[in-house]
Design a protein around this motif. Structure first.
Motif, PDB file in Angstrom:
ATOM      1  N   SER A  40     -98.821  87.258  -7.910  1.00 50.05           N
ATOM      2  CA  SER A  40     -99.903  86.336  -8.250  1.00 50.05           C
ATOM      3  C   SER A  40     -99.693  84.961  -7.636  1.00 50.05           C
ATOM      4  N   SER A  41     -98.441  84.573  -7.409  1.00 50.74           N
ATOM      5  CA  SER A  41     -98.172  83.279  -6.781  1.00 50.74           C
ATOM      6  C   SER A  41     -98.396  83.329  -5.270  1.00 50.74           C
ATOM      7  N   GLY A  42     -98.466  84.542  -4.706  1.00 55.60           N
ATOM      8  CA  GLY A  42     -98.719  84.696  -3.287  1.00 55.60           C
ATOM      9  C   GLY A  42     -97.482  84.626  -2.415  1.00 55.60           C
ATOM     10  N   ASN A  43     -96.314  84.642  -3.025  1.00 54.43           N
ATOM     11  CA  ASN A  43     -95.062  84.545  -2.282  1.00 54.43           C
ATOM     12  C   ASN A  43     -94.573  85.962  -1.944  1.00 54.43           C
ATOM     13  N   ALA A  44     -94.810  86.387  -0.702  1.00 51.60           N
ATOM     14  CA  ALA A  44     -94.481  87.758  -0.305  1.00 51.60           C
ATOM     15  C   ALA A  44     -92.976  88.015  -0.317  1.00 51.60           C
ATOM     16  N   ASP A  45     -92.185  87.036   0.113  1.00 50.54           N
ATOM     17  CA  ASP A  45     -90.732  87.228   0.142  1.00 50.54           C
ATOM     18  C   ASP A  45     -90.177  87.387  -1.264  1.00 50.54           C
ATOM     19  N   ALA A  46     -90.632  86.542  -2.182  1.00 49.97           N
ATOM     20  CA  ALA A  46     -90.170  86.636  -3.572  1.00 49.97           C
ATOM     21  C   ALA A  46     -90.632  87.948  -4.200  1.00 49.97           C
ATOM     22  N   ALA A  47     -91.828  88.390  -3.844  1.00 55.22           N
ATOM     23  CA  ALA A  47     -92.349  89.642  -4.389  1.00 55.22           C
ATOM     24  C   ALA A  47     -91.519  90.832  -3.907  1.00 55.22           C
ATOM     25  N   LYS A  48     -91.138  90.819  -2.632  1.00 48.88           N
ATOM     26  CA  LYS A  48     -90.300  91.897  -2.103  1.00 48.88           C
ATOM     27  C   LYS A  48     -88.943  91.918  -2.790  1.00 48.88           C
ATOM     28  N   ALA A  49     -88.359  90.741  -2.970  1.00 49.30           N
ATOM     29  CA  ALA A  49     -87.056  90.654  -3.632  1.00 49.30           C
ATOM     30  C   ALA A  49     -87.150  91.123  -5.081  1.00 49.30           C
ATOM     31  N   ALA A  50     -88.205  90.702  -5.769  1.00 49.39           N
ATOM     32  CA  ALA A  50     -88.383  91.095  -7.165  1.00 49.39           C
ATOM     33  C   ALA A  50     -88.618  92.598  -7.283  1.00 49.39           C
ATOM     34  N   LEU A  51     -89.362  93.164  -6.332  1.00 53.93           N
ATOM     35  CA  LEU A  51     -89.587  94.608  -6.343  1.00 53.93           C
ATOM     36  C   LEU A  51     -88.276  95.351  -6.104  1.00 53.93           C
ATOM     37  N   GLY A  52     -87.452  94.810  -5.211  1.00 52.53           N
ATOM     38  CA  GLY A  52     -86.145  95.413  -4.959  1.00 52.53           C
ATOM     39  C   GLY A  52     -85.254  95.410  -6.186  1.00 52.53           C
ATOM     40  N   ASP A  53     -85.432  94.426  -7.064  1.00 42.71           N
ATOM     41  CA  ASP A  53     -84.669  94.374  -8.314  1.00 42.71           C
ATOM     42  C   ASP A  53     -85.292  95.270  -9.384  1.00 42.71           C
ATOM     43  N   SER A  73     -92.327 106.269 -11.277  1.00 43.42           N
ATOM     44  CA  SER A  73     -92.703 106.423  -9.878  1.00 43.42           C
ATOM     45  C   SER A  73     -94.076 105.806  -9.616  1.00 43.42           C
ATOM     46  N   ARG A  74     -94.996 106.018 -10.549  1.00 45.09           N
ATOM     47  CA  ARG A  74     -96.341 105.462 -10.403  1.00 45.09           C
ATOM     48  C   ARG A  74     -96.294 103.933 -10.410  1.00 45.09           C
ATOM     49  N   LYS A  75     -95.505 103.364 -11.323  1.00 48.54           N
ATOM     50  CA  LYS A  75     -95.401 101.904 -11.401  1.00 48.54           C
ATOM     51  C   LYS A  75     -94.806 101.330 -10.112  1.00 48.54           C
ATOM     52  N   VAL A  76     -93.754 101.972  -9.616  1.00 50.99           N
ATOM     53  CA  VAL A  76     -93.116 101.513  -8.385  1.00 50.99           C
ATOM     54  C   VAL A  76     -94.099 101.605  -7.224  1.00 50.99           C
ATOM     55  N   ALA A  77     -94.818 102.716  -7.128  1.00 47.21           N
ATOM     56  CA  ALA A  77     -95.753 102.910  -6.018  1.00 47.21           C
ATOM     57  C   ALA A  77     -96.864 101.867  -6.049  1.00 47.21           C
ATOM     58  N   ARG A  78     -97.397 101.598  -7.221  1.00 41.75           N
ATOM     59  CA  ARG A  78     -98.488 100.627  -7.316  1.00 41.75           C
ATOM     60  C   ARG A  78     -98.014  99.220  -7.015  1.00 41.75           C
ATOM     61  N   LEU A  79     -96.834  98.867  -7.518  1.00 40.18           N
ATOM     62  CA  LEU A  79     -96.294  97.538  -7.223  1.00 40.18           C
ATOM     63  C   LEU A  79     -95.988  97.409  -5.730  1.00 40.18           C
ATOM     64  N   ALA A  80     -95.396  98.456  -5.151  1.00 48.69           N
ATOM     65  CA  ALA A  80     -95.043  98.420  -3.736  1.00 48.69           C
ATOM     66  C   ALA A  80     -96.298  98.281  -2.871  1.00 48.69           C
ATOM     67  N   ALA A  81     -97.378  98.959  -3.259  1.00 50.13           N
ATOM     68  CA  ALA A  81     -98.623  98.857  -2.498  1.00 50.13           C
ATOM     69  C   ALA A  81     -99.172  97.442  -2.565  1.00 50.13           C
ATOM     70  N   ARG A  82     -99.087  96.838  -3.736  1.00 48.38           N
ATOM     71  CA  ARG A  82     -99.590  95.465  -3.878  1.00 48.38           C
ATOM     72  C   ARG A  82     -98.729  94.490  -3.082  1.00 48.38           C
ATOM     73  N   VAL A  83     -97.421  94.692  -3.065  1.00 50.75           N
ATOM     74  CA  VAL A  83     -96.536  93.818  -2.289  1.00 50.75           C
ATOM     75  C   VAL A  83     -96.774  94.026  -0.798  1.00 50.75           C
ATOM     76  N   ARG A  84     -96.952  95.272  -0.397  1.00 48.27           N
ATOM     77  CA  ARG A  84     -97.178  95.593   1.026  1.00 48.27           C
ATOM     78  C   ARG A  84     -98.478  94.963   1.544  1.00 48.27           C
ATOM     79  N   ASP A  85     -99.482  94.905   0.703  1.00 43.59           N
ATOM     80  CA  ASP A  85    -100.782  94.389   1.113  1.00 43.59           C
ATOM     81  C   ASP A  85    -100.859  92.863   1.083  1.00 43.59           C
ATOM     82  N   MET A  86     -99.782  92.205   0.642  1.00 42.05           N
ATOM     83  CA  MET A  86     -99.791  90.748   0.586  1.00 42.05           C
ATOM     84  C   MET A  86     -99.742  90.164   1.999  1.00 42.05           C
ATOM     85  N   LYS A  87    -100.381  89.034   2.154  1.00 44.05           N
ATOM     86  CA  LYS A  87    -100.328  88.320   3.429  1.00 44.05           C
ATOM     87  C   LYS A  87     -99.072  87.447   3.416  1.00 44.05           C
TER      88      LYS A  87
END
Length: 90
Positions: A40-53, A73-87
């Motif tokens: 939601s903050s738009g920080n792609a790097d922080a989102a990737k790091a948080a997803l990795g945790d 698995s569903r939660k991970v997939a949906r979060l990963a898709a949202r992180v992947r689609d971030m600019k």
């Protein structure tokens, strides 16, 4: 109220397991919330790091039996898709 000693013991064990499981679920939710906040903050790097945790925590929840495998698995997939689609911030 339980009258047999074995039933009383099961009640004690259930209360202890419930407390541990609630803590596990709460921890998982906290990690997922960090990913949501980063998205939601738009920080792609922080989102990737948080997803990795968050992903290992979700899978640990599956191993502990507090989450179903498909749910995690569903939660991970949906979060990963949202992180992947971030600019990425330029």
């Amino acid at each position: 109220m339980a009258h047999h000693s074995s039933a009383k013991k099961r009640i004690r064990q259930t209360e202890a397991r419930t407390e541990v499981n609630r803590a596990r679920v709460s921890r998982i939710r906290s990690f997922v919330k960090k990913v949501e906040l980063a998205i939601s903050s738009g920080n792609a790097d922080a989102a990737k790091a948080a997803l990795g945790d968050a992903e290992p925590q979700l899978m640990k929840g599956v191993q502990a039996g507090v989450l179903h495998k498909n749910t995690a698995s569903r939660k991970v997939a949906r979060l990963a898709a949202r992180v992947r689609d971030m600019k990425p911030l330029a």
